[in-house]
Write a protein that holds these residues in place. Structure first.
Motif, short mmCIF file in Angstrom:
data_model
loop_
_atom_site.label_atom_id
_atom_site.label_comp_id
_atom_site.label_asym_id
_atom_site.label_seq_id
_atom_site.Cartn_x
_atom_site.Cartn_y
_atom_site.Cartn_z
N ALA A 1 39.63 39.51 40.11
CA ALA A 1 38.60 39.27 41.12
C ALA A 1 37.31 38.76 40.48
CB ALA A 1 38.33 40.56 41.90
N ALA A 2 36.95 39.31 39.32
CA ALA A 2 35.73 38.87 38.64
C ALA A 2 35.85 37.42 38.18
CB ALA A 2 35.45 39.78 37.45
N GLN B 1 37.79 35.08 39.45
CA GLN B 1 37.78 34.21 40.64
C GLN B 1 36.36 34.04 41.17
OE1 GLN B 1 40.61 36.41 43.03
NE2 GLN B 1 42.32 35.12 42.39
N GLN B 2 35.59 35.11 41.16
CA GLN B 2 34.20 35.04 41.59
C GLN B 2 33.41 34.09 40.70
OE1 GLN B 2 31.60 38.33 40.51
NE2 GLN B 2 30.63 38.29 42.53
N ASP C 1 34.14 30.49 41.50
CA ASP C 1 33.67 30.06 42.81
C ASP C 1 32.16 29.93 42.91
OD1 ASP C 1 36.27 29.98 43.70
OD2 ASP C 1 36.22 31.96 44.63
N LYS C 2 31.42 30.62 42.03
CA LYS C 2 29.96 30.64 42.16
C LYS C 2 29.33 29.62 41.21
CE LYS C 2 29.10 35.21 44.04
NZ LYS C 2 28.22 36.40 43.96
#
Length: 255
Positions: free
Chosen positions: A37-38, A40-41, A44-45
Motif C-alpha cells: 500500500a505504501a 502504491q501510494q 500515485d502521489k
C-alpha cells in the motif's frame, strides 16, 4: 502504519521502516500488505519523488515469519508477498535501500529490484530457499547469476551461503558500505534523487529497466508457481518441521 511497518513522507521521500526487532524484523502477510500500500501510494502521489526502505539499526529483515508463513502460505499471484513483489518491481519512482545485519530470503532478493542499495558494515545477505526445500524467488535465479556469475550464484542459491557487505558491493548488488551512520548517508542519496527533475528520473529508470522487464516478470511468475508447488512438498514439510523443532533437517528419505 502497522505495528511493524512505519511510514512517513519527509522532504518528498516516502520512508518505509521495518521495525519488529523482537522477531528480527521477520515479515508477516499484513506487513507485506502495508508495504504494498505504501509503495502504491508513493507511485500515485506526484509530491513523492523517491522511496527509502530500511530496517532497524542492526537488522534489515530475517525474511518471512515462519509461524505466520505456515498459517498464511502464499497460494497464488494475489497472495500478499507476490503482490508486494510485483509492486516493487513495477514501481516508477526510484527506490533506495539501507541495509545492515541480516537480509535473509526476500530481505536479500528484494534488493535486486531496488535502484540504489547502501549497506552497513555488518550486512549479511542470505538466500536459503533450497535448504528449506523451496526454490529461488523474485527473479533471483535470473538476476543473481547475471550479477555474480553462475558458480557464485550456485553457492548462494543452492548452498545458501552468506554474502558479506564487501562482496555485495564488489559484485554490484550494492553501491557502497558505510562504516558509520549508514541509514543517514543512504537517506542523503535519496534526498539528492528527490531534488532532481522528477519526470526525467522516472524516464531514466524506465529506460534502464525496459530491456529486461518482460524477462524478469516471466521469471518471477515461473519461480512463484514453483515456489507454491514446493511448499506442499515432503522436503519443505521436513525442513519447516526441523526449523520449528530446532533440529537438523533429514532429507535422506527423499529422492
Amino acid at each position: 502504519m502497522t505495528e511493524s511497518i512505519q511510514t512517513e513522507v519527509v522532504e518528498h521521500i516516502l520512508q518505509i521502516r521495518i521495525v519488529r526487532p523482537e522477531r528480527k524484523n521477520a515479515l508477516t502477510h499484513t506487513m507485506y500488505d502495508a508495504m504494498t500500500a505504501a509503495l502504491q501510494q508513493a507511485d500515485d502521489k506526484s509530491d513523492i519523488r523517491a522511496i527509502f526502505i530500511t530496517g532497524t539499526e542492526d537488522c534489515f529483515t530475517s525474511g518471512n515469519d515462519v509461524q505466520d508463513f505456515l498459517s498464511h502460505p502464499p497460494s497464488g499471484p494475489d497472495s500478499p508477498v507476490f503482490r508486494f513483489m510485483r509492486t516493487l518491481q513495477q514501481c516508477r519512482k526510484p527506490v533506495i535501500a539501507a541495509v545492515n545485519g541480516a537480509a535473509v530470503g526476500i530481505g536479500a532478493t528484494l534488493l535486486l529490484h531496488c535502484d540504489l542499495v547502501y549497506l552497513g558494515p555488518a550486512a549479511r545477505l542470505q538466500m536459503p530457499f533450497v535448504k528449506l526445500g523451496l526454490c529461488p524467488e523474485y527473479a533471483s535465479s535470473l538476476l543473481l547469476p547475471a550479477l555474480v556469475g553462475h558458480r557464485r550464484a550456485t553457492e548462494l542459491l543452492l548452498l545458501g551461503e552468506t554474502m558479506s557487505a564487501e562482496e555485495a558491493v564488489n559484485t554490484g548488488i550494492a553501491n557502497a558500505v558505510f562504516d558509520k551512520d549508514y541509514q543517514e548517508k543512504a537517506l542523503d542519496k535519496a534526498r539528492r534523487i528527490a531534488a532532481l527533475p522528477p519526470a526525467a528520473i522516472r524516464m531514466a529508470k524506465q529506460l534502464m529497466k525496459e530491456p529486461l522487464e518482460e524477462q524478469v516478470s516471466r521469471q518471477i511468475a515461473r519461480e512463484g508457481a514453483a515456489f507454491v508447488e514446493r511448499l506442499s512438498s515432503p522436503e519443505a514439510r521436513e525442513a519447516m518441521m526441523a526449523f520449528m523443532q530446532k533440529r537438523p533437517a533429514d532429507f535422506s528419505p527423499f529422492e
